[in-house]
Write a protein that holds these residues in place. Sequence first.
Motif, PDB file in Angstrom:
ATOM      1  N   LEU A  88       0.837  -1.200   0.000  1.00  0.00           N
ATOM      2  CA  LEU A  88       0.000   0.000   0.000  1.00  0.00           C
ATOM      3  C   LEU A  88       0.873   1.252   0.000  1.00  0.00           C
ATOM      4  O   LEU A  88       1.838   1.356   0.765  1.00  0.00           O
ATOM      5  CB  LEU A  88      -0.910  -0.011   1.228  1.00  0.00           C
ATOM      6  N   VAL A  89       0.526   2.202  -0.855  1.00  0.00           N
ATOM      7  CA  VAL A  89       1.248   3.471  -0.938  1.00  0.00           C
ATOM      8  C   VAL A  89       0.639   4.458   0.049  1.00  0.00           C
ATOM      9  O   VAL A  89      -0.546   4.813  -0.044  1.00  0.00           O
ATOM     10  CB  VAL A  89       1.182   4.052  -2.358  1.00  0.00           C
ATOM     11  N   SER A  90       1.429   4.905   1.007  1.00  0.00           N
ATOM     12  CA  SER A  90       0.954   5.866   1.993  1.00  0.00           C
ATOM     13  C   SER A  90       1.026   7.282   1.428  1.00  0.00           C
ATOM     14  O   SER A  90       1.732   7.551   0.444  1.00  0.00           O
ATOM     15  CB  SER A  90       1.796   5.780   3.261  1.00  0.00           C
ATOM     16  N   GLU A  91       0.347   8.195   2.076  1.00  0.00           N
ATOM     17  CA  GLU A  91       0.437   9.595   1.662  1.00  0.00           C
ATOM     18  C   GLU A  91       1.855  10.123   1.872  1.00  0.00           C
ATOM     19  O   GLU A  91       2.362  10.927   1.085  1.00  0.00           O
ATOM     20  CB  GLU A  91      -0.562  10.450   2.443  1.00  0.00           C
ATOM     21  N   ASN A  92       2.510   9.642   2.920  1.00  0.00           N
ATOM     22  CA  ASN A  92       3.884  10.051   3.196  1.00  0.00           C
ATOM     23  C   ASN A  92       4.808   9.669   2.046  1.00  0.00           C
ATOM     24  O   ASN A  92       5.649  10.470   1.607  1.00  0.00           O
ATOM     25  CB  ASN A  92       4.365   9.409   4.500  1.00  0.00           C
ATOM     26  N   ALA A  93       4.654   8.436   1.550  1.00  0.00           N
ATOM     27  CA  ALA A  93       5.476   7.989   0.422  1.00  0.00           C
ATOM     28  C   ALA A  93       5.150   8.798  -0.829  1.00  0.00           C
ATOM     29  O   ALA A  93       6.051   9.220  -1.574  1.00  0.00           O
ATOM     30  CB  ALA A  93       5.256   6.500   0.177  1.00  0.00           C
ATOM     31  N   LYS A 100      10.949  10.402  -8.972  1.00  0.00           N
ATOM     32  CA  LYS A 100       9.753   9.630  -8.629  1.00  0.00           C
ATOM     33  C   LYS A 100       9.521   8.458  -9.585  1.00  0.00           C
ATOM     34  O   LYS A 100       9.878   8.513 -10.762  1.00  0.00           O
ATOM     35  CB  LYS A 100       8.513  10.526  -8.661  1.00  0.00           C
ATOM     36  N   THR A 101       8.859   7.433  -9.029  1.00  0.00           N
ATOM     37  CA  THR A 101       8.287   6.364  -9.836  1.00  0.00           C
ATOM     38  C   THR A 101       6.842   6.708 -10.190  1.00  0.00           C
ATOM     39  O   THR A 101       6.259   6.130 -11.085  1.00  0.00           O
ATOM     40  CB  THR A 101       8.357   5.028  -9.054  1.00  0.00           C
ATOM     41  N   PHE A 102       6.285   7.677  -9.498  1.00  0.00           N
ATOM     42  CA  PHE A 102       4.918   8.154  -9.677  1.00  0.00           C
ATOM     43  C   PHE A 102       3.884   7.132  -9.208  1.00  0.00           C
ATOM     44  O   PHE A 102       2.919   6.834  -9.900  1.00  0.00           O
ATOM     45  CB  PHE A 102       4.668   8.573 -11.133  1.00  0.00           C
ATOM     46  N   VAL A 103       4.146   6.587  -7.996  1.00  0.00           N
ATOM     47  CA  VAL A 103       3.118   5.780  -7.345  1.00  0.00           C
ATOM     48  C   VAL A 103       2.023   6.724  -6.845  1.00  0.00           C
ATOM     49  O   VAL A 103       2.262   7.909  -6.618  1.00  0.00           O
ATOM     50  CB  VAL A 103       3.704   4.965  -6.169  1.00  0.00           C
ATOM     51  N   LYS A 104       0.810   6.199  -6.684  1.00  0.00           N
ATOM     52  CA  LYS A 104      -0.327   7.015  -6.260  1.00  0.00           C
ATOM     53  C   LYS A 104      -0.786   6.594  -4.877  1.00  0.00           C
ATOM     54  O   LYS A 104      -0.848   5.400  -4.573  1.00  0.00           O
ATOM     55  CB  LYS A 104      -1.471   6.876  -7.263  1.00  0.00           C
ATOM     56  N   VAL A 105      -1.108   7.571  -4.052  1.00  0.00           N
ATOM     57  CA  VAL A 105      -1.536   7.296  -2.690  1.00  0.00           C
ATOM     58  C   VAL A 105      -2.764   6.386  -2.711  1.00  0.00           C
ATOM     59  O   VAL A 105      -3.688   6.579  -3.494  1.00  0.00           O
ATOM     60  CB  VAL A 105      -1.820   8.605  -1.929  1.00  0.00           C
ATOM     61  N   GLY A 106      -2.743   5.355  -1.871  1.00  0.00           N
ATOM     62  CA  GLY A 106      -3.834   4.411  -1.776  1.00  0.00           C
ATOM     63  C   GLY A 106      -3.720   3.228  -2.713  1.00  0.00           C
ATOM     64  O   GLY A 106      -4.420   2.219  -2.536  1.00  0.00           O
ATOM     65  N   ASP A 107      -2.830   3.318  -3.718  1.00  0.00           N
ATOM     66  CA  ASP A 107      -2.645   2.185  -4.642  1.00  0.00           C
ATOM     67  C   ASP A 107      -1.857   1.067  -3.967  1.00  0.00           C
ATOM     68  O   ASP A 107      -1.126   1.293  -2.997  1.00  0.00           O
ATOM     69  CB  ASP A 107      -1.898   2.632  -5.894  1.00  0.00           C
ATOM     70  N   VAL A 129       7.921   3.605   0.153  1.00  0.00           N
ATOM     71  CA  VAL A 129       6.929   2.526   0.228  1.00  0.00           C
ATOM     72  C   VAL A 129       7.581   1.261   0.765  1.00  0.00           C
ATOM     73  O   VAL A 129       7.059   0.593   1.675  1.00  0.00           O
ATOM     74  CB  VAL A 129       6.294   2.254  -1.148  1.00  0.00           C
ATOM     75  N   MET A 130       8.749   0.898   0.224  1.00  0.00           N
ATOM     76  CA  MET A 130       9.448  -0.311   0.673  1.00  0.00           C
ATOM     77  C   MET A 130       9.900  -0.171   2.122  1.00  0.00           C
ATOM     78  O   MET A 130       9.782  -1.110   2.917  1.00  0.00           O
ATOM     79  CB  MET A 130      10.653  -0.598  -0.223  1.00  0.00           C
ATOM     80  N   ALA A 131      10.445   0.992   2.475  1.00  0.00           N
ATOM     81  CA  ALA A 131      10.943   1.201   3.838  1.00  0.00           C
ATOM     82  C   ALA A 131       9.824   1.066   4.852  1.00  0.00           C
ATOM     83  O   ALA A 131       9.980   0.414   5.899  1.00  0.00           O
ATOM     84  CB  ALA A 131      11.591   2.584   3.943  1.00  0.00           C
ATOM     85  N   GLU A 132       8.665   1.652   4.559  1.00  0.00           N
ATOM     86  CA  GLU A 132       7.541   1.582   5.487  1.00  0.00           C
ATOM     87  C   GLU A 132       7.020   0.160   5.630  1.00  0.00           C
ATOM     88  O   GLU A 132       6.628  -0.261   6.726  1.00  0.00           O
ATOM     89  CB  GLU A 132       6.425   2.522   5.014  1.00  0.00           C
ATOM     90  N   HIS A 133       7.040  -0.582   4.545  1.00  0.00           N
ATOM     91  CA  HIS A 133       6.559  -1.970   4.632  1.00  0.00           C
ATOM     92  C   HIS A 133       7.532  -2.848   5.420  1.00  0.00           C
ATOM     93  O   HIS A 133       7.110  -3.642   6.274  1.00  0.00           O
ATOM     94  CB  HIS A 133       6.365  -2.553   3.237  1.00  0.00           C
TER      95      HIS A 133
END
Length: 381
Positions: A88-93, A100-107, A129-133
């Motif tokens: 999951l992509v957080s708003e922080n990420a 950017k890779t241009f991931v979207k929040v909530g995806d 995203v990876m670090a948070e996971h």
Amino acid sequence: MGPHRAISWVVMLLLMPLLVGVALAADEAPPKVRGTAGLLGDIDSGRVIHAQDVDTRLPPASLTKVMTLYLIYEALAAGTVKLDAELLVSENAWRTGGSKTFVKVGDKVKVEDLIRGIAIQSGNDACVVMAEHLSGSESAFVAKMNAKAVELGLTNTHFTNATGLPDPEHYTSARDLFTLAVSLMRKFPQYSHYSQEKQFTFNGIRQHNRNNLLWRDPIVTGLKTGHTREAGYCLVATSDKEGQRLVAVVMGATTRKIREDDALRLIHYGNRMFETVKFFDAKATVRKLRVWKGTEREVEGVVSEPLVVTVPRKERGSVEVGVSYDEPLVAPIQTGQKIGAVVVKAGGKELFTRDLVAGNAVERGNVFRVMFDSVRVTLGW
């Protein structure tokens, strides 16, 4: 007869030219890096061939992502995360600045796409995203980055983020980047192809690998570029030419072209002037040594890691490999116990030593064997 040190030369390597009349390369000065720091070294032997201000602490920019990828690959190898897992992509990420890779929040994004986003596109958002996971937060992940730096012996490295965004307390050195790249390439060869891919399309946006050397020379295999105003243009370039695997590190160049030209000049210099030779694979028997007072008469002396040497081509005919050990070797001997050392010389000068360990256990013999060998050792039979 008391204990004494013995050395036996088990290999005297005469690597003469394969064709009569082929001359060895003449002496040539290594190219000077037109930046703050530069280094050329060999992945398999670990030898630093050329060093220029390699211990100066410098901002690494996105070269930081070599460590980020290291921890991701380590998690993959341990099975704690899978390539097809969706994160999951957080708003922080999503809000992370920079490339950017241009991931979207909530995806939800597959781990493999995030790896490509980091290795090819240098996406800061993908890193977060990876670090948070993997760690629950970027700060917790950074703590793991610093712990791994200590474990790998990176004495001039400290991270404050997973991306390489500027921070006065975020730094590393050319030597530490070489050590990190060597460990990454040796330990995780199954994931090295990501850094070689020339482009990646995500969310309909195609981005090319920022390492232009992938187009300039087919021997280049990666690894990572970096740039910020503070760091200048940086590059860790890896190559593989007929089994000779090199790493060139360039930091603080003033343009992208200069960092690429200097890295390629270093690599080509290493190919011309140096040769890398593997003597023994990991766990290979270097020599069987005599054992006294045991159930067996010999023990296999093995090396735990591959024994590889990088030497100037002009010295390749003078390379010697010897085994040094204390005689007599007396049972019991446990598997993996250090029983001596492997000594590598070139031109009569010692290059390095490696531990020689027992490849098999030898138990203490019966009372008659112990008594008989005691007499023989004492009398020197």
